[in-house]
Design a protein around this motif. Structure first.
Motif, PDB file in Angstrom:
ATOM      1  N   GLN A 193      61.691  30.562  53.565  1.00 49.43           N
ATOM      2  CA  GLN A 193      60.961  31.445  54.485  1.00 49.43           C
ATOM      3  C   GLN A 193      60.679  30.748  55.816  1.00 49.43           C
ATOM      4  OE1 GLN A 193      57.555  32.327  52.053  1.00 49.43           O
ATOM      5  NE2 GLN A 193      58.802  33.385  50.510  1.00 49.43           N
ATOM      6  N   GLU A 196      63.886  30.605  57.805  1.00 53.13           N
ATOM      7  CA  GLU A 196      64.156  31.913  58.402  1.00 53.13           C
ATOM      8  C   GLU A 196      63.270  32.162  59.622  1.00 53.13           C
ATOM      9  OE1 GLU A 196      64.037  36.674  57.155  1.00 53.13           O
ATOM     10  OE2 GLU A 196      63.197  35.138  55.826  1.00 53.13           O
ATOM     11  N   LEU A 221      55.867  36.035  57.982  1.00 52.41           N
ATOM     12  CA  LEU A 221      55.900  34.788  57.214  1.00 52.41           C
ATOM     13  C   LEU A 221      54.650  34.651  56.354  1.00 52.41           C
ATOM     14  CD1 LEU A 221      57.133  32.068  56.498  1.00 52.41           C
ATOM     15  CD2 LEU A 221      56.086  31.127  58.576  1.00 52.41           C
ATOM     16  N   LYS A 224      54.976  36.912  53.312  1.00 57.52           N
ATOM     17  CA  LYS A 224      55.920  36.399  52.306  1.00 57.52           C
ATOM     18  C   LYS A 224      55.323  35.213  51.562  1.00 57.52           C
ATOM     19  CE  LYS A 224      60.054  37.897  54.833  1.00 57.52           C
ATOM     20  NZ  LYS A 224      61.248  37.459  55.595  1.00 57.52           N
ATOM     21  N   ARG A 225      54.658  34.329  52.308  1.00 53.10           N
ATOM     22  CA  ARG A 225      54.028  33.176  51.665  1.00 53.10           C
ATOM     23  C   ARG A 225      52.906  33.612  50.732  1.00 53.10           C
ATOM     24  NH1 ARG A 225      54.435  27.990  53.487  1.00 53.10           N
ATOM     25  NH2 ARG A 225      52.171  27.624  53.379  1.00 53.10           N
TER      26      ARG A 225
END
Length: 470
Positions: A193, A196, A221, A224-225
């Protein structure tokens, strides 16, 4: 604009070196942006070259007292990291409780992750910690910065912006074997991630939108984390104790490159609306730093936190919530009584401690050594001047009448400062403006939030003469 006007450029003055978490931009955490402020008050801009000295030309002045019969000769070292999670602010809840920017310079923190101006015994006790053994104590000192003046402002290839995130892996202690595979998968996903997100940052220079970094990079981000962290938490919770405090590691920062100065700065100012008003303890807001405290923050290469015994006898446990100060941040006002010689170089620690910035020989590194007072009055965890309740022993290591020996805290900080920077006088400790980066104003702060169990292990280790590491 001349150097003594206290100019700040967002790209250089606030970014961190050596891989430290950038103070440029935070989503969900407070944001650190240097500001020009009142340029007429930038009194702390740079340290005078007369404050630097070649350590090889100094006379030996370090003399440890000889251990007496029954001395406590052990040591207890706590691994609390090097502030990898980017916990910075200009507060001091011991000396100036409740006062935001009370220190007027930035502090580096390890241990308790919640420490800020509003910290209380209760809030410290409830917070998480960076210490591997669970020690929730607060350890903090002023940052050191390198300021090469305008050397890196010459035309050339701009530095690339990159994402930096808190290290989740380091917070995971003793992952159960049954959960390890799933935890590792999600940790690798978090690495992907970040890669990206860094790819998206490359596009930021071509996008004329100050919110691009927030909307297209950091917020996605963070989300997603958060998902990955939840999966890690659930995997461990199914087979062992549920890990706490991981969600706060989801937000990441951007260490900006020169190409993105304006955009990232504008985005960071907008992002302040997302920062909590208090309690995160992560960084300063854009009005927190004086113009004179500028340059690139240097994360210590080594942070060593060690408790030592007494050469005069056994030590007793420290009381929980004991506050201890080292040095004097306002030595020019208060005089040298409480100031301490703190500066040395690796290989010289047992020979020379200076009140000047050291110029070290090749192969040796700049080091700060902070030895705290260790004679407690047996009753108070603090005092009106924050000093009367705990004092230093005499030259033989003996405490004054009515005081009890407790473990002596030594914090040693080693920095990889290039030698050309040392010789040119281009590094300095953050300070109150009136100190003008005086190295004799170096100081350190400690609040004991260890559990009774950890403190008892510490005392037993020190009194038995062992060398313990946790």
């Amino acid at each position: 604009m001349t150097r003594n006007q206290g100019r700040h450029r967002f790209s250089r003055r606030t970014k961190l070196t050596a891989g430290v978490t950038g103070l440029a931009l935070t989503i969900g955490l407070a944001v650190a942006i240097s500001t020009t402020g009142d340029q007429g008050t930038a009194q702390a801009d740079g340290a005078d070259i007369s404050l630097f000295a070649d350590i090889t030309k100094q006379q030996r002045n370090v003399r440890e007292p000889r251990p007496q019969r029954g001395a406590s000769t052990g040591t207890f070292t706590v691994d609390c990291g090097r502030n990898e999670n980017g916990h910075f602010n200009p507060d001091n809840f011991i000396a100036q409780p409740g006062v935001r920017n009370g220190a007027e310079h930035l502090h580096d923190y390890v241990g308790n992750v919640s420490t800020d101006a509003d910290s209380t015994n209760e809030s410290l006790l409830e917070a998480d910690t960076t210490c591997k053994n669970g020690d929730k104590s607060a350890y903090f000192w002023p940052v050191v910065r390198i300021d090469r003046e305008d050397e890196d402002e010459e035309p050339g290839q701009p530095a690339a912006a990159e994402v930096e995130c808190p290290d989740v892996r380091r917070k995971l202690r003793d992952v159960p074997r049954q959960a390890k595979a799933e935890v590792d998968r999600n940790l690798q996903a978090m690495n992907d991630q970040i890669a990206e997100a860094n790819g998206k940052l490359e596009d930021a220079a071509e996008v004329d939108d100050p919110e691009f970094v927030n909307n297209a990079v950091l917020r996605p981000l963070r989300d997603k984390r958060t998902t990955s962290i939840e999966r890690i938490t659930e995997a461990i919770d199914r087979v062992g104790p549920r890990p706490r405090g991981l969600k706060r590691l989801a937000p990441c920062t951007v260490k900006d490159g020169d190409a993105n100065d304006a955009k990232v700065a504008e985005a960071a100012q907008e992002a302040e609306a997302d920062a909590p008003e208090k309690g995160d303890g992560k960084s300063a807001s854009d009005e927190n730093e004086l113009p004179g405290n500028e340059g690139e923050i240097q994360r210590p290469e080594v942070v060593n936190i060690t408790f030592r015994g007494s050469p005069a006898g056994k030590v007793e446990p420290m009381p929980q919530f004991l506050r201890v100060l080292y040095g004097d941040a306002k030595v020019s006002t208060n005089g040298p009584k409480n100031a301490r010689n703190s500066w040395t170089c690796t290989g010289f620690e047992d020979k020379v401690l200076m009140n000047k910035y050291p110029i070290c020989p090749e192969g040796s590194k700049v080091k700060r050594v902070h030895d705290f007072a260790s004679c407690w009055d047996g009753e108070n965890t603090d005092s009106a001047n924050h000093r009367d309740h705990i004092v230093y022993p005499n030259g033989n290591g003996e405490c004054p009448r009515g005081f009890k020996a407790v473990p002596q805290l030594r914090i040693s900080l080693t920095y990889d400062i290039p030698r050309d920077v040392q010789v040119a006088g281009q590094y300095a400790v953050d300070a109150f403006p009136q100190e003008e980066h005086n190295p004799f104003s170096d100081h350190d702060d400690f609040a004991n939030v260890m559990s009774e169990e950890i403190m008892n292990r510490l005392v037993q280790c020190v009194n038995s003469g062992r060398r313990c590491r946790e």
